[in-house]
Enzyme design. Structure first.
Site, PDB file in Angstrom:
ATOM      1  N   PHE A   5       0.827  -1.198   0.000  1.00 31.63           N
ATOM      2  CA  PHE A   5       0.000   0.000   0.000  1.00 31.63           C
ATOM      3  C   PHE A   5       0.865   1.254   0.000  1.00 31.63           C
ATOM      4  O   PHE A   5       1.858   1.332   0.736  1.00 31.63           O
ATOM      5  CB  PHE A   5      -0.877   0.060   1.260  1.00 31.63           C
ATOM      6  CG  PHE A   5      -1.894  -1.030   1.376  1.00 31.63           C
ATOM      7  CD1 PHE A   5      -3.194  -0.843   0.928  1.00 31.63           C
ATOM      8  CD2 PHE A   5      -1.573  -2.240   1.963  1.00 31.63           C
ATOM      9  CE1 PHE A   5      -4.144  -1.840   1.050  1.00 31.63           C
ATOM     10  CE2 PHE A   5      -2.508  -3.257   2.102  1.00 31.63           C
ATOM     11  CZ  PHE A   5      -3.803  -3.049   1.635  1.00 31.63           C
ATOM     12  N   ASP A   6       0.460   2.223  -0.800  1.00 32.59           N
ATOM     13  CA  ASP A   6       0.930   3.576  -0.575  1.00 32.59           C
ATOM     14  C   ASP A   6       0.279   4.045   0.728  1.00 32.59           C
ATOM     15  O   ASP A   6      -0.695   3.445   1.193  1.00 32.59           O
ATOM     16  CB  ASP A   6       0.524   4.466  -1.753  1.00 32.59           C
ATOM     17  CG  ASP A   6       0.961   5.903  -1.559  1.00 32.59           C
ATOM     18  OD1 ASP A   6       2.173   6.121  -1.340  1.00 32.59           O
ATOM     19  OD2 ASP A   6       0.101   6.792  -1.620  1.00 32.59           O
ATOM     20  N   LEU A   7       0.785   5.132   1.303  1.00 35.67           N
ATOM     21  CA  LEU A   7       0.226   5.602   2.576  1.00 35.67           C
ATOM     22  C   LEU A   7      -0.648   6.843   2.379  1.00 35.67           C
ATOM     23  O   LEU A   7      -1.866   6.781   2.494  1.00 35.67           O
ATOM     24  CB  LEU A   7       1.360   5.895   3.570  1.00 35.67           C
ATOM     25  CG  LEU A   7       0.919   6.327   4.966  1.00 35.67           C
ATOM     26  CD1 LEU A   7       0.098   5.229   5.645  1.00 35.67           C
ATOM     27  CD2 LEU A   7       2.128   6.695   5.822  1.00 35.67           C
ATOM     28  N   ASP A  54      -2.863   5.793  -4.807  1.00 35.63           N
ATOM     29  CA  ASP A  54      -3.735   6.898  -5.217  1.00 35.63           C
ATOM     30  C   ASP A  54      -3.099   7.795  -6.263  1.00 35.63           C
ATOM     31  O   ASP A  54      -3.670   8.829  -6.616  1.00 35.63           O
ATOM     32  CB  ASP A  54      -4.101   7.755  -3.992  1.00 35.63           C
ATOM     33  CG  ASP A  54      -2.910   8.570  -3.491  1.00 35.63           C
ATOM     34  OD1 ASP A  54      -3.037   9.801  -3.359  1.00 35.63           O
ATOM     35  OD2 ASP A  54      -1.843   7.975  -3.242  1.00 35.63           O
TER      36      ASP A  54
END
EC number: 3.6.1.1
Length: 215
Positions: free
Chosen positions: A8-10, A163
């Site tokens: 995951f990106d944060l 995102d």
């Protein structure tokens, strides 16, 4: 082959740092270039390393601009950062069901740890790869490859969730599946241009995609 590893990106993916990022960019840019940059310009910077954004404006002064940004960002972090709806529950389910979970971000480790601790997500991730840990940031595959190596994961069993275009491009460059979140500040249509394998309307949608839904 099924997915057993999720990276995951944060920022903008698990936690809502948009207000914080925009405020920190606005503070910095108004200090160095009063009135020259607006919100639309700032949104375009989101997702890439700070130095790269500032170096395009002023390579010699980029380090000072980064320092100004980070000072504001850290000072206002806990006031402006929130968790996206459904994130905690989804990550908790994935963790309990034995998925290998990692964070791959272009942020520095200190602010990554602040965000994970604030939202209590820090308990779920075995690997966190930050800008401090790599020579090349996303969309270069190095951060994802490092995370997979540490998790003992194979590309064909891995998915990158993010995102920004840097997350999708990074996932493709590392030969993993990709999922874009529609709550991105960049806009759903913008991310769709990069052809992610999946578009998540909500974070719990991920459970169906990887086969982790509670029956």
């Amino acid at each position: 082959m099924t997915i057993n590893t999720i990276l995951f990106d944060l920022d903008g993916t698990l936690i809502n740092t948009n207000d914080l990022i925009i405020a920190s960019f606005t503070h910095t840019l108004n200090h160095y270039y009063p009135g020259e940059y607006g919100r639309d310009d700032i949104v375009g910077f989101i997702g890439e390393p700070l130095y790269e954004s500032f170096a395009r404006m002023n390579k010699e002064g980029a380090d000072d601009m980064v320092a100004t940004y980070r000072e504001h960002n850290i000072a206002n972090h806990d006031l402006l950062v929130t968790e996206y709806e459904g994130v905690f529950q989804t990550i908790e389910i994935l963790h309990k069901r034995g998925y290998k979970l990692g964070i791959v971000t272009t942020k520095m480790r200190n602010t990554v740890e602040m965000g994970l601790k604030l939202t209590k997500l820090d308990q779920f991730f075995d690997v966190v790869v930050t800008l401090d840990d790599v020579k090349n940031a996303k969309p270069h595959p190095e951060p994802l490859q490092q995370a997979m190596e540490k998790l003992g994961a194979k590309p064909e069993e891995t998915m990158m969730v993010g995102d920004s275009q840097y997350d999708i491009k990074g996932g493709k460059n590392a030969n993993v599946k990709t999922a874009a979140v529609v709550w991105t500040i960049k806009g759903k249509d913008f991310l769709a241009e990069f052809n992610p394998d999946y578009m998540l309307e909500t974070m719990p949608d991920l459970l169906d995609i990887v086969g982790a839904s509670v029956k």
